[in-house]
Design a protein around this motif. Structure first.
Motif, PDB file in Angstrom:
ATOM      1  N   ASP A   1      41.207  38.901  54.756  1.00 52.80           N
ATOM      2  CA  ASP A   1      39.487  39.667  54.827  1.00 52.80           C
ATOM      3  C   ASP A   1      38.999  40.493  53.717  1.00 52.80           C
ATOM      4  O   ASP A   1      39.518  41.605  53.547  1.00 52.80           O
ATOM      5  CB  ASP A   1      39.248  39.124  55.402  1.00 52.80           C
ATOM      6  CG  ASP A   1      37.883  38.077  55.536  1.00 52.80           C
ATOM      7  OD1 ASP A   1      37.166  37.694  54.177  1.00 52.80           O
ATOM      8  OD2 ASP A   1      37.513  37.286  56.935  1.00 52.80           O
ATOM      9  N   PHE A   2      37.983  39.919  53.064  1.00 49.38           N
ATOM     10  CA  PHE A   2      37.335  41.263  52.174  1.00 49.38           C
ATOM     11  C   PHE A   2      38.370  41.683  50.851  1.00 49.38           C
ATOM     12  O   PHE A   2      37.833  42.992  50.833  1.00 49.38           O
ATOM     13  CB  PHE A   2      36.297  41.965  53.336  1.00 49.38           C
ATOM     14  CG  PHE A   2      36.286  41.662  54.102  1.00 49.38           C
ATOM     15  CD1 PHE A   2      34.239  40.815  53.535  1.00 49.38           C
ATOM     16  CD2 PHE A   2      36.317  41.296  55.824  1.00 49.38           C
ATOM     17  CE1 PHE A   2      33.566  40.776  54.822  1.00 49.38           C
ATOM     18  CE2 PHE A   2      35.415  41.061  56.822  1.00 49.38           C
ATOM     19  CZ  PHE A   2      34.000  40.581  56.501  1.00 49.38           C
ATOM     20  N   ILE A   3      39.096  40.876  50.363  1.00 47.40           N
ATOM     21  CA  ILE A   3      39.257  41.239  49.135  1.00 47.40           C
ATOM     22  C   ILE A   3      37.845  42.025  48.327  1.00 47.40           C
ATOM     23  O   ILE A   3      37.422  40.672  48.165  1.00 47.40           O
ATOM     24  CB  ILE A   3      40.529  40.387  48.034  1.00 47.40           C
ATOM     25  CG1 ILE A   3      41.243  39.951  49.487  1.00 47.40           C
ATOM     26  CG2 ILE A   3      41.120  40.689  47.086  1.00 47.40           C
ATOM     27  CD1 ILE A   3      42.501  38.679  49.825  1.00 47.40           C
ATOM     28  N   PRO A   4      38.391  43.289  47.513  1.00 51.21           N
ATOM     29  CA  PRO A   4      37.570  43.198  46.317  1.00 51.21           C
ATOM     30  C   PRO A   4      37.575  42.287  45.413  1.00 51.21           C
ATOM     31  O   PRO A   4      38.308  41.652  45.014  1.00 51.21           O
ATOM     32  CB  PRO A   4      37.598  45.024  46.017  1.00 51.21           C
ATOM     33  CG  PRO A   4      38.852  44.901  47.259  1.00 51.21           C
ATOM     34  CD  PRO A   4      39.148  43.709  47.348  1.00 51.21           C
ATOM     35  N   ALA A   5      35.844  42.281  44.726  1.00 47.53           N
ATOM     36  CA  ALA A   5      35.880  41.127  43.697  1.00 47.53           C
ATOM     37  C   ALA A   5      36.369  41.841  42.992  1.00 47.53           C
ATOM     38  O   ALA A   5      36.611  42.915  42.633  1.00 47.53           O
ATOM     39  CB  ALA A   5      33.925  41.792  43.263  1.00 47.53           C
ATOM     40  N   GLY A   6      36.709  41.172  41.304  1.00 45.48           N
ATOM     41  CA  GLY A   6      37.558  42.019  40.294  1.00 45.48           C
ATOM     42  C   GLY A   6      36.892  41.425  39.121  1.00 45.48           C
ATOM     43  O   GLY A   6      37.062  41.625  38.443  1.00 45.48           O
ATOM     44  N   ILE A   7      35.973  40.973  39.626  1.00 51.83           N
ATOM     45  CA  ILE A   7      34.465  40.722  38.131  1.00 51.83           C
ATOM     46  C   ILE A   7      33.620  41.706  38.456  1.00 51.83           C
ATOM     47  O   ILE A   7      32.997  41.179  39.264  1.00 51.83           O
ATOM     48  CB  ILE A   7      34.892  39.085  37.931  1.00 51.83           C
ATOM     49  CG1 ILE A   7      35.730  38.115  38.075  1.00 51.83           C
ATOM     50  CG2 ILE A   7      33.388  39.246  36.734  1.00 51.83           C
ATOM     51  CD1 ILE A   7      37.044  38.671  36.450  1.00 51.83           C
ATOM     52  N   ILE A   8      33.275  42.422  37.943  1.00 52.81           N
ATOM     53  CA  ILE A   8      32.247  43.253  37.661  1.00 52.81           C
ATOM     54  C   ILE A   8      31.893  43.658  36.532  1.00 52.81           C
ATOM     55  O   ILE A   8      31.526  43.580  35.941  1.00 52.81           O
ATOM     56  CB  ILE A   8      32.776  45.039  37.710  1.00 52.81           C
ATOM     57  CG1 ILE A   8      34.015  45.025  39.174  1.00 52.81           C
ATOM     58  CG2 ILE A   8      32.454  46.065  38.278  1.00 52.81           C
ATOM     59  CD1 ILE A   8      33.660  44.583  39.740  1.00 52.81           C
TER      60      ILE A   8
ATOM     61  N   ASP B   1      40.811  47.999  38.131  1.00 51.67           N
ATOM     62  CA  ASP B   1      41.339  49.595  38.915  1.00 51.67           C
ATOM     63  C   ASP B   1      40.784  48.654  40.173  1.00 51.67           C
ATOM     64  O   ASP B   1      41.630  48.855  40.792  1.00 51.67           O
ATOM     65  CB  ASP B   1      39.865  49.924  38.015  1.00 51.67           C
ATOM     66  CG  ASP B   1      39.860  50.336  37.128  1.00 51.67           C
ATOM     67  OD1 ASP B   1      41.643  51.007  36.177  1.00 51.67           O
ATOM     68  OD2 ASP B   1      39.107  51.364  35.641  1.00 51.67           O
ATOM     69  N   VAL B   2      40.073  47.708  40.357  1.00 52.02           N
ATOM     70  CA  VAL B   2      39.656  47.236  41.438  1.00 52.02           C
ATOM     71  C   VAL B   2      40.124  45.901  41.568  1.00 52.02           C
ATOM     72  O   VAL B   2      40.178  44.917  42.725  1.00 52.02           O
ATOM     73  CB  VAL B   2      38.269  47.413  41.824  1.00 52.02           C
ATOM     74  CG1 VAL B   2      37.154  48.874  41.640  1.00 52.02           C
ATOM     75  CG2 VAL B   2      37.511  46.534  40.670  1.00 52.02           C
ATOM     76  N   GLY B   3      40.363  44.867  40.839  1.00 50.36           N
ATOM     77  CA  GLY B   3      41.066  43.896  40.933  1.00 50.36           C
ATOM     78  C   GLY B   3      42.165  43.591  41.017  1.00 50.36           C
ATOM     79  O   GLY B   3      42.458  42.678  41.411  1.00 50.36           O
TER      80      GLY B   3
ATOM     81  N   SER C   1      41.560  39.562  42.354  1.00 51.04           N
ATOM     82  CA  SER C   1      40.468  38.425  42.560  1.00 51.04           C
ATOM     83  C   SER C   1      39.870  38.087  40.966  1.00 51.04           C
ATOM     84  O   SER C   1      38.690  38.809  40.415  1.00 51.04           O
ATOM     85  CB  SER C   1      39.735  39.406  43.590  1.00 51.04           C
ATOM     86  OG  SER C   1      38.723  38.607  44.027  1.00 51.04           O
ATOM     87  N   SER C   2      39.597  36.820  41.116  1.00 49.33           N
ATOM     88  CA  SER C   2      38.761  35.797  39.854  1.00 49.33           C
ATOM     89  C   SER C   2      37.037  35.809  40.328  1.00 49.33           C
ATOM     90  O   SER C   2      36.744  34.437  39.928  1.00 49.33           O
ATOM     91  CB  SER C   2      39.628  35.228  39.215  1.00 49.33           C
ATOM     92  OG  SER C   2      40.929  35.429  38.999  1.00 49.33           O
TER      93      SER C   2
ATOM     94  N   SER D   1      38.465  32.167  44.525  1.00 52.62           N
ATOM     95  CA  SER D   1      40.475  32.243  43.297  1.00 52.62           C
ATOM     96  C   SER D   1      40.850  33.396  42.445  1.00 52.62           C
ATOM     97  O   SER D   1      40.141  34.244  42.572  1.00 52.62           O
ATOM     98  CB  SER D   1      38.932  31.527  42.604  1.00 52.62           C
ATOM     99  OG  SER D   1      38.455  29.876  41.866  1.00 52.62           O
ATOM    100  N   PHE D   2      41.786  33.064  42.996  1.00 55.89           N
ATOM    101  CA  PHE D   2      43.008  34.409  42.386  1.00 55.89           C
ATOM    102  C   PHE D   2      43.559  33.975  41.542  1.00 55.89           C
ATOM    103  O   PHE D   2      44.141  33.058  40.813  1.00 55.89           O
ATOM    104  CB  PHE D   2      43.148  34.985  43.856  1.00 55.89           C
ATOM    105  CG  PHE D   2      42.782  35.566  44.489  1.00 55.89           C
ATOM    106  CD1 PHE D   2      41.942  36.722  45.190  1.00 55.89           C
ATOM    107  CD2 PHE D   2      42.423  33.836  45.604  1.00 55.89           C
ATOM    108  CE1 PHE D   2      41.119  36.290  46.114  1.00 55.89           C
ATOM    109  CE2 PHE D   2      41.715  34.218  46.500  1.00 55.89           C
ATOM    110  CZ  PHE D   2      40.882  35.497  46.814  1.00 55.89           C
ATOM    111  N   LYS D   3      44.203  34.828  40.789  1.00 53.44           N
ATOM    112  CA  LYS D   3      45.174  35.284  40.083  1.00 53.44           C
ATOM    113  C   LYS D   3      46.919  35.647  40.576  1.00 53.44           C
ATOM    114  O   LYS D   3      46.318  36.918  41.030  1.00 53.44           O
ATOM    115  CB  LYS D   3      45.019  35.252  38.694  1.00 53.44           C
ATOM    116  CG  LYS D   3      45.889  35.419  37.194  1.00 53.44           C
ATOM    117  CD  LYS D   3      46.247  35.492  36.701  1.00 53.44           C
ATOM    118  CE  LYS D   3      47.157  35.094  35.179  1.00 53.44           C
ATOM    119  NZ  LYS D   3      46.921  35.496  33.673  1.00 53.44           N
ATOM    120  N   LEU D   4      47.234  35.412  40.486  1.00 56.63           N
ATOM    121  CA  LEU D   4      49.260  35.115  41.283  1.00 56.63           C
ATOM    122  C   LEU D   4      50.130  35.911  40.801  1.00 56.63           C
ATOM    123  O   LEU D   4      50.024  35.221  40.326  1.00 56.63           O
ATOM    124  CB  LEU D   4      49.805  34.929  42.539  1.00 56.63           C
ATOM    125  CG  LEU D   4      48.625  33.786  43.467  1.00 56.63           C
ATOM    126  CD1 LEU D   4      49.322  33.486  44.958  1.00 56.63           C
ATOM    127  CD2 LEU D   4      47.985  35.222  43.920  1.00 56.63           C
TER     128      LEU D   4
END
Length: 216
Positions: free
Chosen positions: A94-101, A108-110, A155-156, A170-173
């Motif tokens: 849970d609470f995976i950080p946002a990757g779109i800033i 760096d954070v995505g 994290s998209s 949505s994510f990219k693996l």
């Protein structure tokens, strides 16, 4: 470090529910609390509308069971391919950080690793590998690995993931494997419609994906 050149927006799979019912059960082991939530009367749908061949494929898995821990949700998923039930277990932190800033992907954070874990359900996951091999025209008799599959995750999303909310993320693996460069997949979870969708970025990653899922 992987670089994100563009963000593909995944269309949420059209997943229909006849009805939903919850059955809660709590279990204490001294270190964590898990809440089991069996999702009743869900319709197990087709794994894919695609047919064997070189065209890019989309895959659909219905969430049939959910376990909530202190830090994650563990989803049991199933679908049908021909006469076989296919499936896998996904644990999502849970609470995976946002990757779109500010509208731009942030390397760096995505990127994180270990935030999504994929494990076998036994026969149903072996059937999933078999189905992928047939659809990719790369037949295999290998079983799904007994190890935990730990993709690198981008994290998209424009907001942190909150799995208690009824929405889609949505994510990219990027799945490391023994045969090729990390296999790339687009991955979507819809907690409202109780579904997981993953789709190919490019058919060139097929051998690597099968290797990641079998450990061979």
């Amino acid at each position: 470090m992987y670089k994100i050149q563009s963000i593909a927006i995944l269309a949420t799979a059209t997943l229909m529910l006849a009805a939903c019912g919850n059955s809660n059960q709590k279990k204490n082991d001294g270190s964590d609390t898990a809440t089991a939530n069996t999702i009743e009367r869900v319709r197990i749908e087709k794994f894919t509308n695609g047919t064997p061949g070189p065209e890019k494929k989309n895959f659909f898995l219905r969430i049939t069971d959910e376990v909530k821990t202190d830090s994650s949700r563990i989803y049991t998923t199933k679908s049908l391919y021909n006469q076989d039930t296919v499936g896998a277990k996904f644990e999502i932190i849970d609470f995976i950080p946002a990757g779109i800033i500010d509208g731009q992907p942030s390397d760096d954070v995505g990127f994180t690793k270990g935030k999504i874990k994929i494990t076998s359900l036994g026969t149903q996951s072996n059937n999933l590998v078999k189905a992928l091999g047939e659809l990719f025209q790369m037949p295999t008799s290998d079983a799904f690995t007994k190890d935990v599959v730990l993709p690198n995750v981008f994290s998209s999303n424009k907001m942190n993931v909150d799995l208690s909310k009824k929405t889609a993320y949505s994510f990219k693996l990027f799945l490391e494997n023994k045969k090729a460069e990390p296999a790339e997949l687009f991955f979507n979870i819809d907690t409202y419609k109780h579904g997981i969708e993953f789709s190919e970025k490019d058919p060139s990653f097929r051998a690597g994906l099968l290797s990641a899922f079998t450990g061979k």
